[in-house]
Design an enzyme around this catalytic site. Structure first.
Site, PDB file in Angstrom:
ATOM      1  N   LYS A   9      55.025  11.090  26.163  1.00 42.03           N
ATOM      2  CA  LYS A   9      53.624  11.290  25.797  1.00 42.03           C
ATOM      3  C   LYS A   9      52.868  12.051  26.908  1.00 42.03           C
ATOM      4  O   LYS A   9      53.386  12.210  28.029  1.00 42.03           O
ATOM      5  CB  LYS A   9      52.981   9.923  25.540  1.00 42.03           C
ATOM      6  CG  LYS A   9      53.592   9.180  24.350  1.00 42.03           C
ATOM      7  CD  LYS A   9      52.838   7.884  24.093  1.00 42.03           C
ATOM      8  CE  LYS A   9      53.434   7.131  22.915  1.00 42.03           C
ATOM      9  NZ  LYS A   9      52.619   5.955  22.540  1.00 42.03           N
ATOM     10  N   ASN A 112      51.216   4.631  27.292  1.00 38.71           N
ATOM     11  CA  ASN A 112      52.469   3.891  27.492  1.00 38.71           C
ATOM     12  C   ASN A 112      53.705   4.798  27.578  1.00 38.71           C
ATOM     13  O   ASN A 112      54.805   4.401  27.248  1.00 38.71           O
ATOM     14  CB  ASN A 112      52.624   2.784  26.441  1.00 38.71           C
ATOM     15  CG  ASN A 112      52.778   3.309  25.040  1.00 38.71           C
ATOM     16  OD1 ASN A 112      52.660   4.513  24.808  1.00 38.71           O
ATOM     17  ND2 ASN A 112      53.056   2.430  24.100  1.00 38.71           N
ATOM     18  N   HIS A 115      57.267   7.203  23.241  1.00 37.84           N
ATOM     19  CA  HIS A 115      57.304   6.688  21.868  1.00 37.84           C
ATOM     20  C   HIS A 115      58.748   6.709  21.403  1.00 37.84           C
ATOM     21  O   HIS A 115      59.505   7.609  21.776  1.00 37.84           O
ATOM     22  CB  HIS A 115      56.466   7.580  20.936  1.00 37.84           C
ATOM     23  CG  HIS A 115      56.728   7.294  19.484  1.00 37.84           C
ATOM     24  ND1 HIS A 115      56.094   6.280  18.804  1.00 37.84           N
ATOM     25  CD2 HIS A 115      57.606   7.854  18.607  1.00 37.84           C
ATOM     26  CE1 HIS A 115      56.564   6.238  17.565  1.00 37.84           C
ATOM     27  NE2 HIS A 115      57.472   7.190  17.421  1.00 37.84           N
ATOM     28  N   GLU A 126      60.172  10.885  11.303  1.00 40.34           N
ATOM     29  CA  GLU A 126      59.661  11.409  12.588  1.00 40.34           C
ATOM     30  C   GLU A 126      60.498  12.599  13.084  1.00 40.34           C
ATOM     31  O   GLU A 126      59.949  13.559  13.625  1.00 40.34           O
ATOM     32  CB  GLU A 126      59.629  10.293  13.631  1.00 40.34           C
ATOM     33  CG  GLU A 126      58.604   9.223  13.281  1.00 40.34           C
ATOM     34  CD  GLU A 126      58.486   8.121  14.322  1.00 40.34           C
ATOM     35  OE1 GLU A 126      59.340   8.043  15.231  1.00 40.34           O
ATOM     36  OE2 GLU A 126      57.526   7.338  14.223  1.00 40.34           O
TER      37      GLU A 126
HETATM   38  P1  CMP Z   1      53.796   3.952  19.890  1.00 38.23           P
HETATM   39  O1  CMP Z   1      55.109   3.305  20.050  1.00 38.23           O
HETATM   40  O2  CMP Z   1      53.712   5.421  20.069  1.00 38.23           O
HETATM   41  O3  CMP Z   1      53.235   3.599  18.421  1.00 38.23           O
HETATM   42  C1  CMP Z   1      51.864   3.499  18.128  1.00 38.23           C
HETATM   43  C2  CMP Z   1      51.016   3.586  19.336  1.00 38.23           C
HETATM   44  O4  CMP Z   1      49.705   3.087  19.178  1.00 38.23           O
HETATM   45  C3  CMP Z   1      51.605   2.709  20.421  1.00 38.23           C
HETATM   46  O5  CMP Z   1      52.784   3.290  20.910  1.00 38.23           O
HETATM   47  C4  CMP Z   1      50.465   2.627  21.407  1.00 38.23           C
HETATM   48  O6  CMP Z   1      50.417   3.761  22.243  1.00 38.23           O
HETATM   49  C5  CMP Z   1      49.284   2.637  20.455  1.00 38.23           C
HETATM   50  N1  CMP Z   1      48.754   1.279  20.288  1.00 38.23           N
HETATM   51  C6  CMP Z   1      49.330   0.246  19.692  1.00 38.23           C
HETATM   52  N2  CMP Z   1      48.533  -0.828  19.727  1.00 38.23           N
HETATM   53  C7  CMP Z   1      47.425  -0.433  20.360  1.00 38.23           C
HETATM   54  C8  CMP Z   1      46.231  -1.093  20.718  1.00 38.23           C
HETATM   55  N3  CMP Z   1      46.014  -2.375  20.408  1.00 38.23           N
HETATM   56  N4  CMP Z   1      45.303  -0.389  21.377  1.00 38.23           N
HETATM   57  C9  CMP Z   1      45.513   0.920  21.686  1.00 38.23           C
HETATM   58  N5  CMP Z   1      46.629   1.598  21.367  1.00 38.23           N
HETATM   59  C10 CMP Z   1      47.586   0.912  20.715  1.00 38.23           C
END
Ligand code: CMP
Length: 137
Positions: A9, A112, A115, A126
């Site tokens: 990301k 984070n 993904h 995807e």
């Molecule tokens: P990802 O695995 O890319 O899938 C969905 C994304 O939404 C997740 O990682 C996080 O980056 C984001 N996400 C999930 N839950 C939350 C939350 N409660 N607040 C903000 N971002 C979130």
């Protein structure tokens, strides 16, 4: 053999973690079957995360995913989807196990780092979202 979609990301790219993340996947036995650096548009990010469109964090998530370039990859190995998720760790780095990419590098649940697809149907959607068959080796 199974394939999964992985994204480094915008926070991972900004922190210069492309090499470290790719090395980790290769060390764990993944083949990089496809790879490209992109800067997602809002429309592309909204389409990619459409399953989350009713969530309160959707706008913030798509803003973050469009905030800079990211690296999209197709990873291949046995049990690729589960193994990738194990290496990434929990979505929220505060809950991620020691030794996982998110524990090591991520700042918070939104920023984070990586993904990974969460199921075979998601992986198929995807991978097809970013890559044509001819771009996967
Ligand atoms: P990802 O695995 O890319 O899938 C969905 C994304 O939404 C997740 O990682 C996080 O980056 C984001 N996400 C999930 N839950 C939350 C939350 N409660 N607040 C903000 N971002 C979130």
């Amino acid at each position: 053999m199974e394939r999964t979609l992985s994204i480094i990301k915008p926070d991972g790219v900004k922190k210069n973690l492309i090499g470290a993340v790719v090395k980790r996947f290769q060390d764990e036995g993944f083949k990089i079957a496809a790879m490209r650096m992109i800067h997602m548009s809002t429309r592309e990010a909204e389409g990619f995360y459409y399953v989350h469109k009713e969530r309160p964090f959707f706008g913030s998530l798509t803003d973050f995913m469009t905030s800079g370039p990211s690296v999209v990859m197709v990873l291949e190995r046995e049990n690729a989807i589960a193994k990738n998720r194990e290496i990434m760790g929990a979505t929220n780095p505060a809950d991620a196990a020691e030794g996982t990419l998110r524990k090591q590098y991520a700042d918070n649940i939104e920023n984070n780092i990586v993904h990974g697809s969460d199921a075979p149907e998601t992986a198929a959607f995807e991978i097809g979202y970013f890559f044509k068959g001819l771009e996967i080796f």
